[in-house]
Motif scaffolding. Structure first.
Motif, mmCIF file in Angstrom:
data_model
loop_
_atom_site.group_PDB
_atom_site.id
_atom_site.type_symbol
_atom_site.label_atom_id
_atom_site.label_comp_id
_atom_site.label_asym_id
_atom_site.label_seq_id
_atom_site.Cartn_x
_atom_site.Cartn_y
_atom_site.Cartn_z
ATOM 1 N N GLY A 155 0.765 5.672 8.204
ATOM 2 C CA GLY A 155 1.776 4.942 7.458
ATOM 3 C C GLY A 155 3.017 4.613 8.269
ATOM 4 O O GLY A 155 2.984 4.506 9.498
ATOM 5 N N PRO B 209 0.799 -1.227 0.000
ATOM 6 C CA PRO B 209 0.000 0.000 0.000
ATOM 7 C C PRO B 209 0.832 1.277 0.000
ATOM 8 O O PRO B 209 0.316 2.349 -0.299
ATOM 9 C CB PRO B 209 -0.807 -0.110 1.296
ATOM 10 N N TYR B 210 2.126 1.171 0.334
ATOM 11 C CA TYR B 210 2.944 2.371 0.547
ATOM 12 C C TYR B 210 3.581 2.811 -0.764
ATOM 13 O O TYR B 210 4.724 2.505 -1.062
ATOM 14 C CB TYR B 210 3.981 2.106 1.628
ATOM 15 N N LYS C 208 3.610 6.603 2.791
ATOM 16 C CA LYS C 208 2.172 6.805 2.862
ATOM 17 C C LYS C 208 1.409 5.785 2.014
ATOM 18 O O LYS C 208 1.880 5.345 0.961
ATOM 19 C CB LYS C 208 1.813 8.216 2.388
ATOM 20 N N ASN C 209 0.210 5.447 2.498
ATOM 21 C CA ASN C 209 -0.709 4.615 1.732
ATOM 22 C C ASN C 209 -1.253 5.442 0.572
ATOM 23 O O ASN C 209 -2.033 6.370 0.770
ATOM 24 C CB ASN C 209 -1.844 4.137 2.642
ATOM 25 N N ARG D 203 -5.093 5.691 0.134
ATOM 26 C CA ARG D 203 -5.722 6.488 1.184
ATOM 27 C C ARG D 203 -5.429 7.972 1.001
ATOM 28 O O ARG D 203 -6.325 8.813 1.150
ATOM 29 C CB ARG D 203 -5.212 6.021 2.557
#
Length: 476
Positions: free
Chosen positions: A435, A32-33, A449-450, A453
């Protein structure tokens, strides 16, 4: 925000032969990052990160500076210069829940002096009280300890409550809390257990009593890592390096020791007897010949335990360049990734959904998922086998049974590779809503960070701004 490049190649550092390092393609669908934010404030290696609350964290390192950051925006909130030498430890002393006046303290230790930093109501550097390379906080008693050539106990008002006599010229290298108002201090080759005695009607003040000395270690204990959780875990590298306190239902009250030769011992915390022992911790294969064992012992760096984490079922251990999963109930290794990174793994942490994250001296940050292996169905036995004697069948069943008991039941699958640092990644923090935060020898801190999102939050802010200006209704 910067979009980071996935799939960038990274040459193995110091490896003459081809590394068996597991790789991942450009499409990291489970990672996700996908966005990063680089934070710059330090002028030397950033070694420590500590979470202050749900949105703030502090960083510290060899430049002697403490910086407080906003984990959501990356904004630098505060910078304090209190040390002339590198910082060796940083911890927080939160406010008591019952106390109306909230006053959180950051404690930093260095070879020069200890600095106490108050965060509430106004951030400020408020005292420099003692020398000592290590610190420990006992939240239940609302006191903190500093360790050097002696052990000192302090309260929140910075009053010295009591201290021990001179323990050793080498001094205390680390401290950790254990049950029954006790602490463990690493002093040279020894672990010394002290009991903290609170004031009573017949006593004038606090006292520190020595309870027991553990003399099983062959060399100096380098550090003890204090974490809260479910089991007491000691992990030792070439000397003895890590210790932590947790308590688990399946092991009652226990602590675990691990040595540089690949030995894991689970002890009872009350009487210090051995509950379980794993001798093939670093090579869970059922067969290990003498030459392999000698080769293993000739490379202490490959079996050094650098860090660990845990959950209700397992201990996740960083060993050399690899990661190992030790099951507490089964009392054996159930999964391993012998070459998780190109260089030594320095930090490991458990994420939700059976995921694990690790960072290394090679500058990489990698995300793993613990997956159960599909057990292959037994192959049909040829008819002629039944003609074999019963004696042969019984003899053959023993190694097969032993091999099944030692079989690796799970695998660690790489699902994400975060490439952003140019030097050793020392440690990281995980924020559920904001995150990951990593710090490195390249003097940088990175917020991972995601991406999905963050994109949703930016879209929401845009719609809110359009709605405030009335542009949203005009567009409709």
């Amino acid at each position: 925000m910067l979009r980071w490049l996935i799939g960038g190649g990274r040459e193995p550092q110091g490896l003459a032969e081809k590394s068996p390092l597991q790789t991942i393609g450009e499409e990291q669908t489970q990672n996700p990052y996908t966005e990063l934010l680089v934070l710059k404030a330090h002028h030397d290696i950033v070694r420590f990160l500590v979470q202050l609350d749900d949105y703030r964290f502090a960083s510290a390192g060899d430049d002697g500076i403490v910086v407080v950051w906003n984990a959501q925006t990356g904004e630098k909130l505060l910078e304090l210069n209190g040390h002339t030498q590198k910082i060796t430890a940083i911890i927080t002393l939160p406010s008591l829940e019952a106390c109306e006046e909230k006053n959180q303290l950051i404690l930093t230790a260095s070879a020069d002096r200890t600095v106490i930093i108050s965060l509430n109501p106004e951030p400020s550097e408020i005292a420099m009280v003692t020398k000592g390379p290590c610190l420990a906080v006992l939240r239940r008693l609302d006191v903190w300890l500093s360790g050097g050539n002696d052990l000192c106990m302090w309260n929140r008002k910075l009053d010295l409550l009591c201290k021990t006599s001179h323990l050793s010229d080498t001094g205390i290298s680390a401290l950790i809390e254990i049950p029954k108002n006790c602490v463990v201090a690493a002093v040279g080759k020894e672990l010394i257990i002290f009991r903290l005695v609170a004031p009573t009607e017949g006593s004038l003040g606090w006292d520190i009593l020595e309870v027991k000395r553990l003399l099983d270690h062959q060399d100096n204990i380098l550090s003890l890592v204090n974490v809260n959780g479910k089991l007491i875990v000691y992990l030792f590298i070439y000397y003895v390096k890590f210790c932590t306190y947790i308590h688990d239902l399946c092991l009652d009250l226990s602590f675990v020791t691990g040595s540089h030769v690949g030995e894991l011992i689970i002890w009872d915390i009350l009487d210090w007897t051995v509950q379980a022992c794993e001798h093939n911790f670093w090579d869970p294969s059922p067969q290990l010949d003498t030459q392999q064992e000698i080769k293993l012992c000739q490379k202490p760096n490959d079996v050094s335990i650098h860090h660990f984490t845990w959950d209700e079922e397992n201990i996740f251990v960083a060993v050399g360049r690899g990661l190992y999963v030790y099951n507490l109930q089964m009392k054996r290794v159930i999964a391993c990734q012998k070459t998780a990174h190109d260089s030594s793994v320095l930090h490991v942490a458990k994420l939700p959904n059976r995921q694990l994250i690790s960072c290394s001296e090679d500058g990489s940050v990698r995300i793993w998922e613990l997956r159960e292996k599909q057990q292959l169905a037994a192959e049909p036995v040829p008819t002629g086998v039944y003609l074999c004697s019963e004696r042969v069948n019984k003899q053959a069943s023993h190694p097969v049974k032993k091999q099944q008991e030692n079989a690796i039941l799970f695998s660690l699958e790489l699902i994400g590779d975060l490439i952003g640092h140019s030097s050793s990644v020392e440690m990281f923090l995980y924020f559920e809503d904001h995150g990951l935060v990593t710090c490195s020898a390249d003097h940088l801190i990175i917020l991972w960070k995601n991406g999905e999102r963050e994109s949703g939050l930016r879209s929401l802010k845009l719609f809110q701004k359009l709605e405030e200006n009335g542009d949203l209704y005009l567009a409709v």
